[in-house]
Design an enzyme around this catalytic site. Sequence first.
Site, PDB file in Angstrom:
ATOM      1  N   CYS A   1       4.837  -2.303   8.325  1.00  0.00           N
ATOM      2  CA  CYS A   1       5.155  -0.980   8.874  1.00  0.00           C
ATOM      3  C   CYS A   1       4.809  -0.915  10.366  1.00  0.00           C
ATOM      4  O   CYS A   1       3.786  -1.414  10.804  1.00  0.00           O
ATOM      5  CB  CYS A   1       4.429   0.096   8.097  1.00  0.00           C
ATOM      6  SG  CYS A   1       4.978   0.183   6.378  1.00  0.00           S
TER       7      CYS A   1
ATOM      8  N   ASP B   1       0.817  -1.207   0.000  1.00  0.00           N
ATOM      9  CA  ASP B   1       0.000   0.000   0.000  1.00  0.00           C
ATOM     10  C   ASP B   1       0.854   1.261   0.000  1.00  0.00           C
ATOM     11  O   ASP B   1       0.492   2.269  -0.611  1.00  0.00           O
ATOM     12  CB  ASP B   1      -0.930   0.002   1.224  1.00  0.00           C
ATOM     13  CG  ASP B   1      -2.172  -0.836   0.995  1.00  0.00           C
ATOM     14  OD1 ASP B   1      -2.123  -1.720   0.123  1.00  0.00           O
ATOM     15  OD2 ASP B   1      -3.177  -0.610   1.670  1.00  0.00           O
TER      16      ASP B   1
ATOM     17  N   GLU C   1      -6.726   4.600  -0.471  1.00  0.00           N
ATOM     18  CA  GLU C   1      -6.385   5.184   0.819  1.00  0.00           C
ATOM     19  C   GLU C   1      -5.895   6.611   0.621  1.00  0.00           C
ATOM     20  O   GLU C   1      -5.223   6.921  -0.361  1.00  0.00           O
ATOM     21  CB  GLU C   1      -5.292   4.360   1.499  1.00  0.00           C
ATOM     22  CG  GLU C   1      -5.773   3.012   1.978  1.00  0.00           C
ATOM     23  CD  GLU C   1      -4.705   2.230   2.704  1.00  0.00           C
ATOM     24  OE1 GLU C   1      -5.059   1.278   3.406  1.00  0.00           O
ATOM     25  OE2 GLU C   1      -3.511   2.571   2.565  1.00  0.00           O
TER      26      GLU C   1
ATOM     27  N   SER D   1      -5.358   5.057   5.263  1.00  0.00           N
ATOM     28  CA  SER D   1      -4.346   4.150   5.778  1.00  0.00           C
ATOM     29  C   SER D   1      -4.481   4.066   7.290  1.00  0.00           C
ATOM     30  O   SER D   1      -4.938   5.007   7.943  1.00  0.00           O
ATOM     31  CB  SER D   1      -2.959   4.682   5.412  1.00  0.00           C
ATOM     32  OG  SER D   1      -1.965   4.079   6.199  1.00  0.00           O
TER      33      SER D   1
ATOM     34  N   CYS E   1       0.998  -8.152   5.000  1.00  0.00           N
ATOM     35  CA  CYS E   1       0.550  -6.769   4.803  1.00  0.00           C
ATOM     36  C   CYS E   1      -0.954  -6.660   4.550  1.00  0.00           C
ATOM     37  O   CYS E   1      -1.673  -7.647   4.553  1.00  0.00           O
ATOM     38  CB  CYS E   1       1.377  -6.111   3.702  1.00  0.00           C
ATOM     39  SG  CYS E   1       3.087  -5.823   4.241  1.00  0.00           S
ATOM     40  N   ASP E   2      -1.376  -5.435   4.285  1.00  0.00           N
ATOM     41  CA  ASP E   2      -2.754  -4.999   4.464  1.00  0.00           C
ATOM     42  C   ASP E   2      -3.837  -5.913   3.909  1.00  0.00           C
ATOM     43  O   ASP E   2      -4.652  -6.447   4.644  1.00  0.00           O
ATOM     44  CB  ASP E   2      -2.924  -3.611   3.843  1.00  0.00           C
ATOM     45  CG  ASP E   2      -2.090  -2.562   4.547  1.00  0.00           C
ATOM     46  OD1 ASP E   2      -1.070  -2.936   5.157  1.00  0.00           O
ATOM     47  OD2 ASP E   2      -2.429  -1.383   4.487  1.00  0.00           O
ATOM     48  N   LYS E   3      -3.878  -6.074   2.595  1.00  0.00           N
ATOM     49  CA  LYS E   3      -4.974  -6.819   1.987  1.00  0.00           C
ATOM     50  C   LYS E   3      -4.747  -8.315   2.018  1.00  0.00           C
ATOM     51  O   LYS E   3      -5.667  -9.102   1.828  1.00  0.00           O
ATOM     52  CB  LYS E   3      -5.175  -6.366   0.530  1.00  0.00           C
ATOM     53  CG  LYS E   3      -6.369  -5.522   0.291  1.00  0.00           C
ATOM     54  CD  LYS E   3      -6.575  -4.433   1.317  1.00  0.00           C
ATOM     55  CE  LYS E   3      -5.765  -3.209   1.064  1.00  0.00           C
ATOM     56  NZ  LYS E   3      -4.677  -2.858   1.862  1.00  0.00           N
TER      57      LYS E   3
END
Length: 553
Positions: free
Chosen positions: A191, A78, A442, A468, A119-121
Amino acid sequence: MRSDLMKAGCERAPQRSLLKANGLTNKQIERPLVGIVNSFNEIVPGHIHLNQIARAVKDGVLAAGGTPLEFNTIGVCDGIAMGHEGMKYSLCTREIIADSIECMVKAHRFDALVFIPNCDKIVPGMLMAAARLNLPSIFISGGPMLSLTEDGKALDLNSVFEAVGAIKIGKITEEELCDVEDKACPGCGSCSGMFTANSMNCLTEVLGMALPGNGTVPAVYAQRIRMAKRAGETVMELLKNDLRVLDIITPASVNNALTVDMALGCSTNTALHLAAVAHEAKIELTLESINKVSAVTPNLCHLAPAGHHHMQDLNSAGGVHAVMAELAEAGLLDTSLPTVTGKTVGENLAGVKVKNSEVVRPVTDPYSKTGGLAALFGNLAEKGSVVKQSAVSPSMLKHTGPARVFNCEEDAVEAIYQNRIRPGDVVVIRYEGPAGGPGMREMLSPTSAIAGMGLDEEVALITDGRFSGATRGAAIGHISPEAASGGLIAYVEEGDPISIDIVARSIRLDVPEEEIKRRKDNFVPVVRPPLTGYLKRYAATVSSADSGAVLKD
């Protein structure tokens, strides 16, 4: 074994022949086949080390008598995709990840699965697939990135985004920007704040789908490798006991996850992703659920972006299970639920204590008596919107100001960088929803620019897109219905008064109904370039943000 349908008996000699072409022996073929679902790639810092995690998982599976077979999924960073067309392709990969795993697992008849996201998704996409497939399964993430301290301030990716806003108004020099850029992301891992990736990895732990420490043990610690080996061993126990995903992901465990979400102050994206996972598990989860749980759950942590603590600090304080123990002591968690450890939530929490009450506050002395997220409703968001209230300055919990309207993120960022946004404004970014974007980008670039310029305690930002997990300030996203679906946000005009009351859970456009009707009657739709490829298919089938932006049945 499930895999016997593919490999057992004389009729399956052709299939065994193909497995032998991979180098498998008869003994290996006879054992349970465990799919190692790895999201390794060389682009995303949260994923660049996942081959090491996968090797450790395989060692665990082998030690426990299984045959591990690895395959990969895609994964978008992202941060790298932020601020340009690439972000349109972030959220929509969640569905590709879930679908591609389903295809691989159904086609090859695995007996059990180990998921390696970070990570995110990728985390929610894998959780969706796990719920859909309902096999004995376990999650082991790659772990969070470390945060380095510079001049007494802990740095993270958000530090770089905010430094861009600072340099635009002359608060820092190019040399200072470069210094932050060089030090903010010191190595592999997701992160380092309580951003979306770490939020989801922590909640996977709470759901009961991962071992204690999954959400917080740093990526570079040897403890992470040992945990991966234990995950490989544990999945064989899950297979032996036939403990499946939907035995663990239940309405009660989802409620536990939402409760810990409120206590940790997780990313607003968890509202999307928990809803999508619940949808796969046939569990009802609405935005109203957020306010119901938030009303009785204290916010115990202020991790970045809400505060200066980072994931390594939470890990040292006892991790997610320390937060859970504090909540359980107050009777806020269901401790009777099963987990991948083979023990109940309560058994996992036995003897767990908070080791640093500055990082994890006691229930009797929380940051706030209500949770980290809030859902706002009103004429501007009839189906709801979401804000990370724990990262909002007290002065912005209630705000009324004139709308500054932009039909895309790029136009808003340009206006912010050109100092055209003034204290008191409400920045409105529309046509960035799941279908209208498409992809629900985002908005970290505009929110970070506002914060970096020192306006985060004076300017609000609302959007039918999303934010985010690194976003801080009065940033209200997921406005539903979105502009492209005829939501009221499509009819906001420059200078319109907008009233936001986070405490009262309200967001309103203060324009008379007659004027709104006039605007709708004379509305000229925004013309966008025609869509092609995957985005065209995605925009045609995605649902609204309030239902998790899942694909329509």
